[in-house]
Design a protein around this motif. Sequence first.
Motif, PDB file in Angstrom:
ATOM      1  N   GLU A  10     -45.586 -31.598  15.153  1.00  0.00           N
ATOM      2  CA  GLU A  10     -44.811 -32.202  16.231  1.00  0.00           C
ATOM      3  C   GLU A  10     -43.355 -31.811  15.985  1.00  0.00           C
ATOM      4  O   GLU A  10     -43.068 -30.977  15.128  1.00  0.00           O
ATOM      5  N   GLY A  11     -42.423 -32.405  16.721  1.00  0.00           N
ATOM      6  CA  GLY A  11     -41.042 -31.954  16.625  1.00  0.00           C
ATOM      7  C   GLY A  11     -40.470 -32.011  15.230  1.00  0.00           C
ATOM      8  O   GLY A  11     -39.770 -31.087  14.791  1.00  0.00           O
ATOM      9  N   ASP A  12     -40.767 -33.080  14.479  1.00  0.00           N
ATOM     10  CA  ASP A  12     -40.218 -33.174  13.133  1.00  0.00           C
ATOM     11  C   ASP A  12     -40.785 -32.095  12.218  1.00  0.00           C
ATOM     12  O   ASP A  12     -40.090 -31.554  11.357  1.00  0.00           O
ATOM     13  N   THR A  13     -42.077 -31.752  12.426  1.00  0.00           N
ATOM     14  CA  THR A  13     -42.685 -30.691  11.621  1.00  0.00           C
ATOM     15  C   THR A  13     -41.960 -29.375  11.827  1.00  0.00           C
ATOM     16  O   THR A  13     -41.654 -28.660  10.863  1.00  0.00           O
ATOM     17  N   ILE A  14     -41.673 -29.042  13.074  1.00  0.00           N
ATOM     18  CA  ILE A  14     -41.037 -27.752  13.362  1.00  0.00           C
ATOM     19  C   ILE A  14     -39.608 -27.716  12.826  1.00  0.00           C
ATOM     20  O   ILE A  14     -39.151 -26.686  12.317  1.00  0.00           O
ATOM     21  N   ARG A  62     -34.880 -45.403  27.724  1.00  0.00           N
ATOM     22  CA  ARG A  62     -33.920 -44.907  26.729  1.00  0.00           C
ATOM     23  C   ARG A  62     -34.176 -45.542  25.369  1.00  0.00           C
ATOM     24  O   ARG A  62     -34.134 -44.864  24.331  1.00  0.00           O
ATOM     25  N   ALA A  63     -34.465 -46.843  25.344  1.00  0.00           N
ATOM     26  CA  ALA A  63     -34.768 -47.514  24.078  1.00  0.00           C
ATOM     27  C   ALA A  63     -36.010 -46.906  23.436  1.00  0.00           C
ATOM     28  O   ALA A  63     -36.081 -46.748  22.201  1.00  0.00           O
ATOM     29  N   LEU A  64     -36.974 -46.532  24.254  1.00  0.00           N
ATOM     30  CA  LEU A  64     -38.187 -45.893  23.748  1.00  0.00           C
ATOM     31  C   LEU A  64     -37.853 -44.559  23.087  1.00  0.00           C
ATOM     32  O   LEU A  64     -38.332 -44.248  21.978  1.00  0.00           O
ATOM     33  N   LEU A  65     -37.015 -43.760  23.735  1.00  0.00           N
ATOM     34  CA  LEU A  65     -36.638 -42.458  23.179  1.00  0.00           C
ATOM     35  C   LEU A  65     -35.788 -42.610  21.925  1.00  0.00           C
ATOM     36  O   LEU A  65     -35.921 -41.817  20.978  1.00  0.00           O
ATOM     37  N   ALA A  82     -38.163 -43.288  19.172  1.00  0.00           N
ATOM     38  CA  ALA A  82     -38.869 -42.055  18.818  1.00  0.00           C
ATOM     39  C   ALA A  82     -37.994 -41.162  17.950  1.00  0.00           C
ATOM     40  O   ALA A  82     -38.448 -40.611  16.935  1.00  0.00           O
ATOM     41  N   ARG A  83     -36.734 -41.010  18.335  1.00  0.00           N
ATOM     42  CA  ARG A  83     -35.813 -40.181  17.551  1.00  0.00           C
ATOM     43  C   ARG A  83     -35.622 -40.744  16.155  1.00  0.00           C
ATOM     44  O   ARG A  83     -35.608 -40.003  15.162  1.00  0.00           O
ATOM     45  N   GLU A  84     -35.516 -42.065  16.053  1.00  0.00           N
ATOM     46  CA  GLU A  84     -35.367 -42.710  14.745  1.00  0.00           C
ATOM     47  C   GLU A  84     -36.574 -42.430  13.851  1.00  0.00           C
ATOM     48  O   GLU A  84     -36.420 -42.082  12.668  1.00  0.00           O
ATOM     49  N   ASN A 131     -38.729 -38.990   9.096  1.00  0.00           N
ATOM     50  CA  ASN A 131     -39.707 -38.093   8.496  1.00  0.00           C
ATOM     51  C   ASN A 131     -39.169 -36.700   8.191  1.00  0.00           C
ATOM     52  O   ASN A 131     -39.855 -35.906   7.551  1.00  0.00           O
ATOM     53  N   LEU A 132     -37.954 -36.401   8.635  1.00  0.00           N
ATOM     54  CA  LEU A 132     -37.410 -35.064   8.431  1.00  0.00           C
ATOM     55  C   LEU A 132     -37.259 -34.717   6.956  1.00  0.00           C
ATOM     56  O   LEU A 132     -37.556 -33.606   6.523  1.00  0.00           O
ATOM     57  N   ASP A 133     -36.770 -35.654   6.169  1.00  0.00           N
ATOM     58  CA  ASP A 133     -36.463 -35.367   4.768  1.00  0.00           C
ATOM     59  C   ASP A 133     -37.529 -35.871   3.811  1.00  0.00           C
ATOM     60  O   ASP A 133     -37.339 -35.850   2.600  1.00  0.00           O
ATOM     61  N   ARG A 134     -38.630 -36.332   4.357  1.00  0.00           N
ATOM     62  CA  ARG A 134     -39.692 -36.862   3.521  1.00  0.00           C
ATOM     63  C   ARG A 134     -40.627 -35.744   3.082  1.00  0.00           C
ATOM     64  O   ARG A 134     -40.934 -34.842   3.832  1.00  0.00           O
ATOM     65  N   GLY A 135     -41.129 -35.833   1.865  1.00  0.00           N
ATOM     66  CA  GLY A 135     -42.233 -34.990   1.461  1.00  0.00           C
ATOM     67  C   GLY A 135     -43.529 -35.689   1.826  1.00  0.00           C
ATOM     68  O   GLY A 135     -43.568 -36.895   2.008  1.00  0.00           O
ATOM     69  N   GLY A 136     -44.596 -34.933   1.956  1.00  0.00           N
ATOM     70  CA  GLY A 136     -45.886 -35.544   2.214  1.00  0.00           C
ATOM     71  C   GLY A 136     -46.127 -35.822   3.678  1.00  0.00           C
ATOM     72  O   GLY A 136     -45.335 -35.457   4.544  1.00  0.00           O
TER      73      GLY A 136
END
Length: 280
Positions: free
Chosen positions: A3-7, A209-212, A215-217, A222-227
């Motif tokens: 998904e977006g964070d993976t890419i 907007r609150a939903l998005l 989602a961004r949060e 997860n961007l800097d997480r391993g695993g």
Amino acid sequence: MPEGDTIHRVAAALRPVLDGQTLLACTCELAAVDDWQIVGRRVDRVEARGKNLLVHCAPLHAVAGEADPRRADQLPVAIWTHLGMHGRWSVRGAGDVARSSGPRPSLVLRTQTHAAVCTRPEILKFLGPRGLLRSRALAQLGPDLLDPGADLDEAVARLRALGEVALGAAIMRQSAVAGIGNVYKSELLFLERRDPFAPVAALEAAELRALLERARELMRLNLDRGGPRRTRFEGRGRLWVYERSGRPCRVCGELIQMRRQGRLARSTYYCPGCQAQSPS
């Protein structure tokens, strides 16, 4: 699944290896690589755009004035991959590709010290400037939630334009907002206690907007997480509802359900107790 964070994580791993480097070799099984004379080009930048990854390469031969559009060597080229369900990028030593195990590489970009390897992508294309502009899949992408400059108001407007489309299907439309996939769709709507089957029109702009923002949060966490990806950060279990059909909700105890929705019949996991009045 990517998904977006993976890419964005893939792009972060490729940049130290490719940015500013000259490509000494390029092998490709799925696209006409020879038409673009990739060998000898310098990589300008690696870009994550929603679920798409673009490796931007400089012209092979610089020219004074305007480049000849008939000469591929005088034009920049972008190597476009979309990983789909099974694709993967990896970084290896320059001599480690031939003897590695696993799926046969679809694309190998070699520099003096490393090889960037892509296997089993859903999309692999070489695009010149005109191709980038004409690609509907890229040109019509909505704002990327992980782009620091993402215009969430624009994403909200695109979602609201979908009207009676079900919320769970709408937030997966990459032309409305880029980056949300099946996992985040189910997890996000559970955390926000939203009915996946209600029409987008049932939500006000501020609610979308609150939903998005949520989602961004989640994606940023997860961007800097391993695993593996997580949306649940306390207790046992990484996720709230995704792939938990038939198991009790971690909040109310009702059994998690799964229904398919949207044009591609993607699976949506939800709690009928926590998420409004989802139809059975």
